[in-house]
Write a protein that holds these residues in place. Structure first.
Motif, PDB file in Angstrom:
ATOM      1  N   HIS A 171       0.831  -1.205   0.000  1.00 40.01           N
ATOM      2  CA  HIS A 171       0.000   0.000   0.000  1.00 40.01           C
ATOM      3  C   HIS A 171       0.869   1.260   0.000  1.00 40.01           C
ATOM      4  N   LEU A 172       1.987   1.222   0.738  1.00 42.09           N
ATOM      5  CA  LEU A 172       2.893   2.369   0.775  1.00 42.09           C
ATOM      6  C   LEU A 172       3.553   2.572  -0.583  1.00 42.09           C
ATOM      7  N   ALA A 173       4.027   1.494  -1.179  1.00 43.46           N
ATOM      8  CA  ALA A 173       4.719   1.588  -2.464  1.00 43.46           C
ATOM      9  C   ALA A 173       3.791   2.102  -3.562  1.00 43.46           C
ATOM     10  N   GLU A 174       2.537   1.678  -3.521  1.00 43.06           N
ATOM     11  CA  GLU A 174       1.604   2.059  -4.580  1.00 43.06           C
ATOM     12  C   GLU A 174       0.867   3.369  -4.290  1.00 43.06           C
ATOM     13  N   GLY A 175       1.050   3.925  -3.091  1.00 41.42           N
ATOM     14  CA  GLY A 175       0.440   5.209  -2.774  1.00 41.42           C
ATOM     15  C   GLY A 175      -0.927   5.134  -2.143  1.00 41.42           C
ATOM     16  N   ASP A 176      -1.464   3.920  -1.908  1.00 44.54           N
ATOM     17  CA  ASP A 176      -2.729   3.810  -1.178  1.00 44.54           C
ATOM     18  C   ASP A 176      -2.573   4.355   0.239  1.00 44.54           C
ATOM     19  N   LEU A 177      -1.383   4.149   0.782  1.00 47.66           N
ATOM     20  CA  LEU A 177      -1.003   4.716   2.077  1.00 47.66           C
ATOM     21  C   LEU A 177      -0.030   5.848   1.772  1.00 47.66           C
ATOM     22  N   PRO A 178      -0.475   7.094   1.865  1.00 48.67           N
ATOM     23  CA  PRO A 178       0.383   8.195   1.432  1.00 48.67           C
ATOM     24  C   PRO A 178       1.686   8.245   2.226  1.00 48.67           C
ATOM     25  N   PRO A 179       2.830   8.296   1.546  1.00 48.13           N
ATOM     26  CA  PRO A 179       4.112   8.388   2.267  1.00 48.13           C
ATOM     27  C   PRO A 179       4.153   9.617   3.162  1.00 48.13           C
ATOM     28  N   ARG A 180       4.757   9.464   4.328  1.00 46.18           N
ATOM     29  CA  ARG A 180       4.889  10.575   5.266  1.00 46.18           C
ATOM     30  C   ARG A 180       6.247  11.255   5.169  1.00 46.18           C
ATOM     31  N   ARG A 181       7.122  10.687   4.370  1.00 46.92           N
ATOM     32  CA  ARG A 181       8.451  11.267   4.194  1.00 46.92           C
ATOM     33  C   ARG A 181       8.989  10.771   2.859  1.00 46.92           C
ATOM     34  N   PRO A 182       9.862  11.530   2.229  1.00 52.89           N
ATOM     35  CA  PRO A 182      10.396  11.091   0.940  1.00 52.89           C
ATOM     36  C   PRO A 182      11.362   9.916   1.090  1.00 52.89           C
ATOM     37  N   ARG A 183      11.340   9.048   0.114  1.00 50.25           N
ATOM     38  CA  ARG A 183      12.288   7.931   0.003  1.00 50.25           C
ATOM     39  C   ARG A 183      12.327   7.098   1.287  1.00 50.25           C
ATOM     40  N   THR A 184      11.155   6.725   1.738  1.00 50.14           N
ATOM     41  CA  THR A 184      11.065   5.907   2.943  1.00 50.14           C
ATOM     42  C   THR A 184      11.531   4.480   2.658  1.00 50.14           C
ATOM     43  N   VAL A 185      12.243   3.900   3.607  1.00 42.48           N
ATOM     44  CA  VAL A 185      12.590   2.479   3.567  1.00 42.48           C
ATOM     45  C   VAL A 185      11.436   1.709   4.207  1.00 42.48           C
ATOM     46  N   PRO A 186      10.709   0.866   3.461  1.00 36.98           N
ATOM     47  CA  PRO A 186       9.592   0.120   4.054  1.00 36.98           C
ATOM     48  C   PRO A 186      10.092  -1.005   4.962  1.00 36.98           C
ATOM     49  N   GLY A 187       9.125  -1.734   5.523  1.00 37.79           N
ATOM     50  CA  GLY A 187       9.443  -2.928   6.287  1.00 37.79           C
ATOM     51  C   GLY A 187       9.262  -2.769   7.773  1.00 37.79           C
ATOM     52  N   HIS A 188       8.351  -3.554   8.340  1.00 39.15           N
ATOM     53  CA  HIS A 188       8.079  -3.453   9.781  1.00 39.15           C
ATOM     54  C   HIS A 188       7.901  -4.825  10.420  1.00 39.15           C
ATOM     55  N   GLU A 189       8.545  -5.832   9.838  1.00 37.92           N
ATOM     56  CA  GLU A 189       8.568  -7.177  10.424  1.00 37.92           C
ATOM     57  C   GLU A 189      10.012  -7.670  10.375  1.00 37.92           C
ATOM     58  N   ALA A 190      10.892  -6.894  10.994  1.00 39.45           N
ATOM     59  CA  ALA A 190      12.325  -7.149  10.900  1.00 39.45           C
ATOM     60  C   ALA A 190      12.825  -7.922  12.115  1.00 39.45           C
ATOM     61  N   VAL A 191      13.639  -8.912  11.843  1.00 34.53           N
ATOM     62  CA  VAL A 191      14.320  -9.681  12.893  1.00 34.53           C
ATOM     63  C   VAL A 191      15.816  -9.453  12.732  1.00 34.53           C
ATOM     64  N   GLY A 192      16.488  -9.147  13.839  1.00 33.75           N
ATOM     65  CA  GLY A 192      17.920  -8.924  13.757  1.00 33.75           C
ATOM     66  C   GLY A 192      18.579  -8.929  15.117  1.00 33.75           C
TER      67      GLY A 192
END
Length: 339
Positions: A52-73
């Motif tokens: 949704h973020l990549a396609e613009g359904d979810l309007p980006p809140r900042r330019p050139r955002t790095v997506p991803g919110h299921e990160a393990v590290g």
């Protein structure tokens, strides 16, 4: 040694996935600020919210955002003021909810997911489609050392938000649950409900997803617009398709509850009060999650190991993973694996 630069995927220009809105770039490795930890990413699951973020359904809140919110590290550095947080070397999960104010009336009453000042990983701050990311120490989750990180990553959003949706659906003990759409979140939620003693009916257009649902213990699996074999006490709509809202409501028994789990939904058709809402049927939305939801779900998953259906993609093919997700070619959860 932490390098000065890293590879990362950014949303260069939101638009249709076939137009290539993601771009692989070089960025400086971030430094952890006060109360933050620096995490070297092992894997990051791919969520429909990223699409949704990549396609613009979810309007980006900042330019050139790095997506991803299921990160393990692994935590590799602390910022100033991290006291009692995860130790350096510990495995952690970085999820969608990034910060809340902690002082508003929503936070004070335990509904921090409704905090007007809340921020989100991969939307307000760079996320896990990168070699490194920073996150507030108070918002990361400790994760087991002895499990495959590829099966842990989907728990951090698909699992947590599905768990909250199940709570919002108010399924009675031993109740009948309908699940509409059967992707990353739904296939985990179904297992939680079944483990709790529910009868689960899955309604989804994908034949492969129907097969997986039956393998995981669903009582039935049919098309998204079909009727379940019995009236439902509760339903969860995971597919971002507003046309399915009246379909779900018609399938509910008296007093039933529909929970809509997506952050984005296409327009809902006009509802007929007698057919869709009368007899105390109700519709409830699901907005993000609280940290208590996250802890509750991860504790449940530790007691009741879940089968996590994953499809691994090299980190360098994040754009292909999103394209496959958009085209419903992912049966389970796509996971980016760092080389």
């Amino acid at each position: 040694m932490v390098p000065d630069e890293m590879d990362a995927w950014v949303v260069e220009r939101p638009g249709p996935i076939e137009d290539g809105p993601l771009r692989l770039v070089r960025l400086p490795v971030p430094s952890p600020g006060p109360g933050e930890v620096l995490v070297e990413v092992e894997v990051c699951a791919v969520c429909r919210t990223d699409l949704h973020l990549a396609e613009g359904d979810l309007p980006p809140r900042r330019p050139r955002t790095v997506p991803g919110h299921e990160a393990v590290g692994r935590v590799i550095a602390h910022g100033p003021g991290v006291n009692g947080g995860p130790e350096v070397g510990a495995r952690v999960g970085v999820a969608w909810l990034r910060t809340t104010c902690g002082t508003c009336r929503y936070c004070r009453r335990g509904a921090e997911n409704l905090c007007p000042a809340s921020t989100y990983t991969g939307w307000d701050a760079d996320g896990g489609y990168a070699r490194y990311l920073v996150a507030p120490a108070d918002y990361v989750y400790p994760l087991p050392e002895d499990q495959d990180p590829r099966t842990l990553a989907p728990l951090l959003c698909a699992g947590i938000i599905g768990y909250r949706a199940l709570l919002r659906a108010e399924l009675p003990e031993g109740g009948r649950l309908g699940i509409y759409g059967f992707g990353a979140s739904a296939h985990l939620t179904a297992q939680v409900a079944i483990a709790q003693g529910a009868t689960v009916h899955v309604l989804t257009r994908s034949k492969e997803a129907q097969r997986l649902a039956l393998e995981l213990g669903a009582a039935s699996a049919a098309g998204a617009y079909d009727s379940p074999p019995e009236p439902l006490d509760s339903a969860i709509l995971f597919a971002p398709v507003g046309d399915l809202v009246p379909v779900c409501l018609e399938a509910l028994d008296r007093g039933g509850t529909l929970a809509i789990a997506g952050i984005h939904l296409t327009d809902v058709p006009r509802l007929d009060y007698q057919r869709h809402l009368f007899q105390e049927r109700q519709v409830r939305s699901v907005t993000a999650n609280t940290r208590a939801d996250g802890r509750g779900f991860l504790e449940f998953a530790a007691r009741h190991p879940l089968h996590v259906e994953t499809v691994a993609y090299p980190f360098e093919e994040a754009d292909r993973a999103l394209a496959d997700l958009a085209a419903d070619r992912v049966n389970g959860v796509a996971v980016l694996v760092m080389s």
